[in-house]
Scaffold this active site. Structure first.
Site, mmCIF file in Angstrom:
data_model
loop_
_atom_site.group_PDB
_atom_site.id
_atom_site.type_symbol
_atom_site.label_atom_id
_atom_site.label_comp_id
_atom_site.label_asym_id
_atom_site.label_seq_id
_atom_site.Cartn_x
_atom_site.Cartn_y
_atom_site.Cartn_z
ATOM 1 N N TYR A 263 -9.460 -18.382 -3.403
ATOM 2 C CA TYR A 263 -8.729 -19.035 -2.963
ATOM 3 C C TYR A 263 -8.558 -17.625 -1.877
ATOM 4 O O TYR A 263 -9.165 -16.721 -1.009
ATOM 5 C CB TYR A 263 -7.716 -17.785 -4.629
ATOM 6 C CG TYR A 263 -7.783 -17.137 -4.397
ATOM 7 C CD1 TYR A 263 -8.960 -16.113 -5.220
ATOM 8 C CD2 TYR A 263 -6.664 -16.315 -4.320
ATOM 9 C CE1 TYR A 263 -8.268 -14.530 -4.994
ATOM 10 C CE2 TYR A 263 -6.235 -15.127 -4.530
ATOM 11 C CZ TYR A 263 -6.947 -14.010 -4.663
ATOM 12 O OH TYR A 263 -7.131 -12.547 -5.340
ATOM 13 N N LYS B 143 -13.153 -13.169 -1.551
ATOM 14 C CA LYS B 143 -11.855 -13.805 -1.992
ATOM 15 C C LYS B 143 -11.986 -14.554 -3.269
ATOM 16 O O LYS B 143 -11.585 -15.710 -3.415
ATOM 17 C CB LYS B 143 -10.757 -13.587 -1.400
ATOM 18 C CG LYS B 143 -9.693 -13.629 -1.941
ATOM 19 C CD LYS B 143 -8.185 -13.462 -0.488
ATOM 20 C CE LYS B 143 -6.553 -13.807 -1.197
ATOM 21 N NZ LYS B 143 -6.395 -12.462 -1.656
ATOM 22 N N GLU C 47 -10.732 0.652 -2.773
ATOM 23 C CA GLU C 47 -9.531 -0.329 -2.556
ATOM 24 C C GLU C 47 -8.339 -0.174 -3.324
ATOM 25 O O GLU C 47 -8.754 0.763 -4.550
ATOM 26 C CB GLU C 47 -9.787 -1.478 -1.668
ATOM 27 C CG GLU C 47 -9.883 -1.980 -3.348
ATOM 28 C CD GLU C 47 -11.059 -3.868 -2.514
ATOM 29 O OE1 GLU C 47 -10.152 -4.219 -0.748
ATOM 30 O OE2 GLU C 47 -11.641 -4.176 -3.073
ATOM 31 N N LEU D 60 -12.490 -5.962 -0.129
ATOM 32 C CA LEU D 60 -11.660 -7.293 0.144
ATOM 33 C C LEU D 60 -11.350 -6.829 1.734
ATOM 34 O O LEU D 60 -10.330 -6.363 1.904
ATOM 35 C CB LEU D 60 -11.011 -7.932 -0.223
ATOM 36 C CG LEU D 60 -10.203 -9.539 0.553
ATOM 37 C CD1 LEU D 60 -11.341 -11.115 -0.471
ATOM 38 C CD2 LEU D 60 -8.538 -9.310 -0.224
HETATM 39 N N1 PMP Z 1 -7.804 -6.040 -1.625
HETATM 40 C C1 PMP Z 1 -7.940 -6.706 -2.759
HETATM 41 C C2 PMP Z 1 -8.609 -6.548 -3.779
HETATM 42 C C3 PMP Z 1 -7.025 -8.050 -3.110
HETATM 43 O O1 PMP Z 1 -7.067 -8.707 -4.254
HETATM 44 C C4 PMP Z 1 -5.654 -8.367 -1.647
HETATM 45 C C5 PMP Z 1 -5.103 -8.949 -2.151
HETATM 46 N N2 PMP Z 1 -5.025 -10.375 -2.269
HETATM 47 C C6 PMP Z 1 -6.042 -7.158 -1.107
HETATM 48 C C7 PMP Z 1 -7.169 -6.056 -0.360
HETATM 49 C C8 PMP Z 1 -5.256 -7.552 0.491
HETATM 50 O O2 PMP Z 1 -5.791 -8.261 1.213
HETATM 51 P P1 PMP Z 1 -4.338 -9.164 2.084
HETATM 52 O O3 PMP Z 1 -3.644 -7.820 3.169
HETATM 53 O O4 PMP Z 1 -4.883 -10.028 2.602
HETATM 54 O O5 PMP Z 1 -3.225 -9.085 1.421
#
Ligand code: PMP
Length: 286
Positions: A33, A147, A179, A203
């Site tokens: 996604y 993702k 994270e 991610l």
């Molecule tokens: N890490 C994880 C595990 C996430 O699910 C997300 C948000 N989807 C992020 C980091 C932050 O990513 P982004 O800045 O692209 O929203």
């Protein structure tokens, strides 16, 4: 909630959007996604989000459409749902598709299922109140760079964090911080920024990369290197980033109070820089 959602080439009311129980997304969470923020009808950092979407698709060997298709889909979602002046979050999901029966190994001739919707997003222009987080062991798989829609590990961790009143778990593996369960994690020490490197354990957050860019512009040194859980008490400031949170200061991690429970000065600079980049988008022509 969208008044119309996209599903496999059709625009339909959300309550009529249905997929087969044999869809591999339903049976195996075999899909990926992407989430794109929209400010006053304008997608924020769209090219970066689409690049990550294409990477996720490549990594799980699903081929879908081309760049023009995704741009048109994003534009249509905004227009058809009257988000021309509104803030929203676009959600795009692609699964490997439906098969006649359940089998782990996918067949070769599947048609991917493509679903997209937009929902309201509250954006803020102030400094968010510092949040409380909790440290938990990272129990997720070893391809967190994809993702994936398989988020069971993240959900269990979020539930565990919520049960102790924390807004987000901060995850660690082998003594190193990775994270958050739906965010990237940053620390500030002696005026310099630290965050985990981009590899299979995190991610690659779009807001993470954006904040690093903003830090460079502000003359703040950035280290993308692993850092230890044991170092947490010595750090001056901590914050999270994500598309929906933007930059979220952390005031407390379990029993450790960070920056006297306030938003630290480097975090404040980055929050303001983030707001300024949103303002630039709003002032740009569509
Ligand atoms: N890490 C994880 C595990 C996430 O699910 C997300 C948000 N989807 C992020 C980091 C932050 O990513 P982004 O800045 O692209 O929203």
């Amino acid at each position: 909630m969208s008044s119309t959602v996209y599903l496999n080439g059709d625009w339909i009311a959300p309550e009529h959007a249905k997929v087969s129980v044999f869809d591999r997304g339903f049976l195996f969470a075999d899909g990926i996604y992407e989430v794109v923020p929209v400010y006053s009808g304008k997608p924020f950092l769209l090219e970066l989000h689409l690049a990550r979407l294409y990477r996720s698709l490549r990594e799980i060997t699903i081929t879908v459409a081309d760049d023009a298709f995704w741009h048109e889909l994003v534009r249509d979602l905004i227009e058809r749902n009257n988000y021309g002046d509104a803030n929203g979050l676009i959600y795009i999901q692609v699964t490997r598709g439906a098969e006649a029966s359940r089998a782990h190994l996918p067949g070769n001739s599947l048609t991917p299922t493509v679903f997209a919707t937009i929902s309201p997003l509250a954006i803020h222009w102030d400094q968010p109140a510092p949040a409380r987080v909790t440290l938990l062991e990272d129990i997720r798989w070893l391809r967190c760079d994809i993702k994936s829609i398989s988020l069971l590990g993240n959900i269990l961790l979020k539930q565990q964090a919520a049960s102790v009143g924390a807004v987000e778990p901060i995850l660690h593996r082998d003594g190193l911080i990775t994270e958050g369960a739906s965010s990237n994690f940053f620390a500030v020490h002696n005026g310099e920024l630290f965050t985990a490197p981009k590899n299979h354990l995190i991610l690659p957050g779009i807001s993470r990369d954006w904040v690093i860019e903003l830090a460079h512009e502000a003359g703040i040194r950035v280290h993308e290197e692993p850092f230890k859980v044991a170092d947490l008490p010595q750090l001056d400031e901590l914050f999270l980033t994500s598309s929906s949170r933007e930059v979220q200061p952390i005031g407390q991690i379990d029993d450790i109070i960070i920056a006297d429970g306030q938003c630290g000065p480097v975090t404040a600079i980055l929050i303001e820089a983030f707001h300024a980049s949103k303002r630039r988008l709003l002032n740009s022509r569509r």
